[in-house]
Design an enzyme around this catalytic site. Structure first.
Site, short mmCIF file in Angstrom:
data_model
loop_
_atom_site.label_atom_id
_atom_site.label_comp_id
_atom_site.label_asym_id
_atom_site.label_seq_id
_atom_site.Cartn_x
_atom_site.Cartn_y
_atom_site.Cartn_z
N LEU A 107 0.84 -1.19 0.00
CA LEU A 107 0.00 0.00 0.00
C LEU A 107 0.88 1.24 0.00
O LEU A 107 1.76 1.38 0.86
CB LEU A 107 -0.90 -0.01 1.24
N SER A 108 0.65 2.13 -0.96
CA SER A 108 1.38 3.39 -1.05
C SER A 108 2.88 3.12 -1.10
O SER A 108 3.35 2.36 -1.94
CB SER A 108 0.98 4.30 0.11
N TRP A 109 3.67 3.70 -0.18
CA TRP A 109 5.11 3.46 -0.16
C TRP A 109 5.42 1.98 0.00
O TRP A 109 6.42 1.49 -0.54
CB TRP A 109 5.75 4.26 0.98
#
Length: 170
Positions: A107-109
């Site tokens: 998720l994301s980074w």
């Protein structure tokens, strides 16, 4: 929900040490018939960010989540990590926990780390799922970066040019 399903859903949290780095890991046991799912959270997020998602998953699926060094309850590393080092740390964590192969959701980074893990350890990553992993930094990420600037190692030109920018640009 029967008692077996409830028992399978009870997460087990523990602190483990991998290559001198302590990590908080939570495992929601499954029934062992499916490839476990490894969750990698975003910058500045604790592993709890996934809890409502985990609650919706099939209770027979084993789910592994962890706080990346410096996030949540995992202490900051002595020296900053590069994504390649973090992917190696994740592989060592899986070794210690006894997992040969996992499906990975980033998720994301955490999607950046998930991609690096899948690249370095392709035989260990059966499937790669990327969620909200983009080329731009969100307002939340910019806020986190602004907070990090208060730390000495972020103001250090060696760290910024040799560690942070390569990670950001990878």
């Amino acid at each position: 929900m029967d008692s077996l399903s409830q028992k399978m859903q009870q997460p087990v949290s523990q602190m483990i040490t991998i290559k001198g780095q302590r990590l908080r890991v939570t495992i929601r046991p499954g029934n062992g018939t499916q490839t476990p799912l490894l969750l990698m959270n975003g910058l500045g997020a604790r592993l709890e960010v996934f809890q409502s998602f985990i609650d919706e998953l099939d209770p027979s699926l084993e789910v592994i989540s962890f706080d990346v060094p410096g996030m949540g309850d995992s202490p900051a590393p002595v020296i900053p990590y590069h994504l390649t080092s973090l992917a190696c740390l994740v592989a060592s964590m899986l070794d210690k926990l006894g997992y040969k192969q996992v499906d990975v959701l980033g998720l994301s980074w955490g999607g950046w780390l998930a991609q690096q893990f899948a690249f370095q350890y392709s035989m260990r990553c059966r499937r790669l799922i990327l969620a909200c992993t983009g080329l731009c930094l969100s307002t939340r990420q910019l806020y986190v970066f602004a907070c990090l600037i208060e730390r000495w190692w972020v103001r250090d030109s060696w760290w910024m040019s040799g560690i942070f920018l390569p990670v950001l640009m990878s």
